[in-house]
Design an enzyme around this catalytic site. Structure first.
Site, PDB file in Angstrom:
ATOM      1  N   LYS A  34       0.859  -1.180   0.000  1.00  0.00           N
ATOM      2  CA  LYS A  34       0.000   0.000   0.000  1.00  0.00           C
ATOM      3  C   LYS A  34       0.896   1.231   0.000  1.00  0.00           C
ATOM      4  O   LYS A  34       1.665   1.471   0.927  1.00  0.00           O
ATOM      5  CB  LYS A  34      -0.923   0.046   1.210  1.00  0.00           C
ATOM      6  CG  LYS A  34      -1.991   1.134   1.045  1.00  0.00           C
ATOM      7  CD  LYS A  34      -2.426   1.765   2.341  1.00  0.00           C
ATOM      8  CE  LYS A  34      -1.339   2.579   2.984  1.00  0.00           C
ATOM      9  NZ  LYS A  34      -1.804   3.801   3.686  1.00  0.00           N
ATOM     10  N   ASP A  61      -2.898   4.425  -2.562  1.00  0.00           N
ATOM     11  CA  ASP A  61      -3.802   5.033  -1.587  1.00  0.00           C
ATOM     12  C   ASP A  61      -3.598   6.554  -1.546  1.00  0.00           C
ATOM     13  O   ASP A  61      -3.011   7.091  -0.611  1.00  0.00           O
ATOM     14  CB  ASP A  61      -3.522   4.404  -0.209  1.00  0.00           C
ATOM     15  CG  ASP A  61      -4.368   4.991   0.897  1.00  0.00           C
ATOM     16  OD1 ASP A  61      -5.485   5.457   0.616  1.00  0.00           O
ATOM     17  OD2 ASP A  61      -3.913   4.979   2.063  1.00  0.00           O
ATOM     18  N   LYS A  63      -6.338   8.698  -2.257  1.00  0.00           N
ATOM     19  CA  LYS A  63      -7.625   9.294  -1.853  1.00  0.00           C
ATOM     20  C   LYS A  63      -7.984  10.537  -2.672  1.00  0.00           C
ATOM     21  O   LYS A  63      -8.180  11.623  -2.128  1.00  0.00           O
ATOM     22  CB  LYS A  63      -7.606   9.637  -0.360  1.00  0.00           C
ATOM     23  CG  LYS A  63      -7.306   8.465   0.563  1.00  0.00           C
ATOM     24  CD  LYS A  63      -7.340   8.905   2.028  1.00  0.00           C
ATOM     25  CE  LYS A  63      -7.030   7.765   2.967  1.00  0.00           C
ATOM     26  NZ  LYS A  63      -5.590   7.383   2.954  1.00  0.00           N
ATOM     27  N   ASP A  66     -11.491  15.768  -5.851  1.00  0.00           N
ATOM     28  CA  ASP A  66     -11.362  16.997  -6.633  1.00  0.00           C
ATOM     29  C   ASP A  66     -12.561  17.074  -7.577  1.00  0.00           C
ATOM     30  O   ASP A  66     -13.481  16.272  -7.468  1.00  0.00           O
ATOM     31  CB  ASP A  66     -10.027  16.970  -7.411  1.00  0.00           C
ATOM     32  CG  ASP A  66      -9.411  18.359  -7.578  1.00  0.00           C
ATOM     33  OD1 ASP A  66     -10.146  19.272  -8.011  1.00  0.00           O
ATOM     34  OD2 ASP A  66      -8.219  18.527  -7.289  1.00  0.00           O
ATOM     35  N   ILE A  67     -12.525  18.002  -8.532  1.00  0.00           N
ATOM     36  CA  ILE A  67     -13.616  18.067  -9.494  1.00  0.00           C
ATOM     37  C   ILE A  67     -13.597  16.798 -10.348  1.00  0.00           C
ATOM     38  O   ILE A  67     -12.536  16.160 -10.501  1.00  0.00           O
ATOM     39  CB  ILE A  67     -13.535  19.347 -10.358  1.00  0.00           C
ATOM     40  CG1 ILE A  67     -12.239  19.369 -11.189  1.00  0.00           C
ATOM     41  CG2 ILE A  67     -13.641  20.597  -9.495  1.00  0.00           C
ATOM     42  CD1 ILE A  67     -12.203  20.510 -12.204  1.00  0.00           C
ATOM     43  N   ASN A  69     -13.540  15.866 -13.518  1.00  0.00           N
ATOM     44  CA  ASN A  69     -12.585  15.724 -14.612  1.00  0.00           C
ATOM     45  C   ASN A  69     -11.171  15.458 -14.103  1.00  0.00           C
ATOM     46  O   ASN A  69     -10.439  14.609 -14.641  1.00  0.00           O
ATOM     47  CB  ASN A  69     -12.601  16.980 -15.480  1.00  0.00           C
ATOM     48  CG  ASN A  69     -11.742  16.845 -16.719  1.00  0.00           C
ATOM     49  OD1 ASN A  69     -11.863  15.882 -17.462  1.00  0.00           O
ATOM     50  ND2 ASN A  69     -10.853  17.806 -16.933  1.00  0.00           N
ATOM     51  N   THR A 120     -10.564   5.978   9.547  1.00  0.00           N
ATOM     52  CA  THR A 120     -10.645   5.177  10.775  1.00  0.00           C
ATOM     53  C   THR A 120     -10.109   5.912  11.998  1.00  0.00           C
ATOM     54  O   THR A 120     -10.297   5.459  13.122  1.00  0.00           O
ATOM     55  CB  THR A 120      -9.900   3.831  10.628  1.00  0.00           C
ATOM     56  OG1 THR A 120      -8.576   4.085  10.169  1.00  0.00           O
ATOM     57  CG2 THR A 120     -10.615   2.910   9.677  1.00  0.00           C
ATOM     58  N   ARG A 181      -5.129  -4.892  13.553  1.00  0.00           N
ATOM     59  CA  ARG A 181      -4.034  -5.107  14.504  1.00  0.00           C
ATOM     60  C   ARG A 181      -4.072  -6.539  15.030  1.00  0.00           C
ATOM     61  O   ARG A 181      -5.082  -6.947  15.608  1.00  0.00           O
ATOM     62  CB  ARG A 181      -4.160  -4.134  15.697  1.00  0.00           C
ATOM     63  CG  ARG A 181      -3.981  -2.661  15.342  1.00  0.00           C
ATOM     64  CD  ARG A 181      -2.515  -2.358  15.067  1.00  0.00           C
ATOM     65  NE  ARG A 181      -2.274  -0.941  14.820  1.00  0.00           N
ATOM     66  CZ  ARG A 181      -2.292  -0.354  13.632  1.00  0.00           C
ATOM     67  NH1 ARG A 181      -2.569  -1.085  12.555  1.00  0.00           N
ATOM     68  NH2 ARG A 181      -2.031   0.928  13.494  1.00  0.00           N
ATOM     69  N   ARG A 211       2.342  -0.972  10.903  1.00  0.00           N
ATOM     70  CA  ARG A 211       3.349  -1.132  11.957  1.00  0.00           C
ATOM     71  C   ARG A 211       3.538  -2.544  12.504  1.00  0.00           C
ATOM     72  O   ARG A 211       4.672  -2.936  12.775  1.00  0.00           O
ATOM     73  CB  ARG A 211       3.045  -0.139  13.099  1.00  0.00           C
ATOM     74  CG  ARG A 211       3.471   1.282  12.728  1.00  0.00           C
ATOM     75  CD  ARG A 211       2.867   2.332  13.647  1.00  0.00           C
ATOM     76  NE  ARG A 211       1.473   2.602  13.297  1.00  0.00           N
ATOM     77  CZ  ARG A 211       0.784   3.641  13.729  1.00  0.00           C
ATOM     78  NH1 ARG A 211       1.346   4.501  14.562  1.00  0.00           N
ATOM     79  NH2 ARG A 211      -0.457   3.833  13.366  1.00  0.00           N
TER      80      ARG A 211
END
Length: 232
Positions: A34, A61, A63, A66-67, A69, A120, A181, A211
């Protein structure tokens, strides 16, 4: 449908040396990578393409939010890198999400397009602070339904919301969960956590683990233990 690894290792690194060192200890094929904002901003798309070429499944990842297009062009660029999972913020709305999904139609093997619902790290109080009067669980369900209506493949969510989402939206809707975890590790800054075995039982499809693997004395042994706990 492509078969992806159940576990994606969160590469929370700031340098290529650190990332290369960590990836050298991970088994390609058994786990995915990731790559988030921290690492991608530091070392960019060429490094990601190299990992894909070496046989790793990559969850990019970033995320996107935005607009329509701009987001459509961003997911197109991600698909050209060969990543297997890419994400957008569901709070960008149905027009943005639909534009992103449409942008992937020309690809023979498009990546899974998933939406981020509620981070999260956020509690009900954190949502109220930004003007959202729903609980975290209610907001997750609302945004997940929007993502599904927009044709997306699934969402990023907490494992604690997995059963609710699978029963409300359907079993084919993919769930990707951070905040996983193993039983013997610290929760850190995640507020809604679950063990790998609990997550799979709840209906999670892919889990992101950082981690507990990356800071383990022996990352390979940590991965083996996690995979065996979920029957992989």
């Amino acid at each position: 449908m492509m078969v992806l690894p159940k576990v994606y290792v969160a590469l929370d690194c700031q340098t290529q040396e650190e990332a290369d060192n960590l990836v050298s200890k991970l088994p390609a094929g058994k786990v995915g990578l990731k790559v988030g904002k921290e690492l991608f901003t530091a070392i960019g798309p060429d490094w990601v393409k190299k990992q894909v070429a070496q046989g790793f499944s990559v969850f990019l990842d970033l995320k996107f939010h935005d607009i329509p297009n701009t987001v459509a062009k961003a997911v197109t660029s991600a698909a050209k890198m060969g990543v297997d999972i890419v994400n957008v913020h569901a709070s960008g709305g149905t027009e943005m999400m639909s534009a992103a999904k449409d942008a992937l139609k020309p690809f023979e093997k498009p990546p899974l397009l998933i939406a981020v619902t509620v981070l999260t790290s956020m509690s009900d109080a954190d949502l109220a602070e930004v003007g959202i009067q729903l609980t975290a669980e209610q907001q997750v369900l609302k945004l997940a339904k929007l993502a599904h209506q927009s044709g997306l493949d699934g969402v990023v969510c907490s494992a604690q919301e997995a059963k609710m989402l699978k029963s409300s939206i359907g079993t084919s809707f993919k769930l990707v969960t951070p905040g996983i975890r193993p039983a013997n590790s610290a929760a850190g800054d995640q507020k809604r956590v679950m063990t790998p075995a609990e997550a799979i039982e709840a209906g999670v499809d892919y889990m992101v683990i950082g981690r507990p693997i990356t800071q383990a004395g022996d990352p390979t042994a940590a991965i083996t233990e996690i995979l065996s706990s979920i029957g992989e």
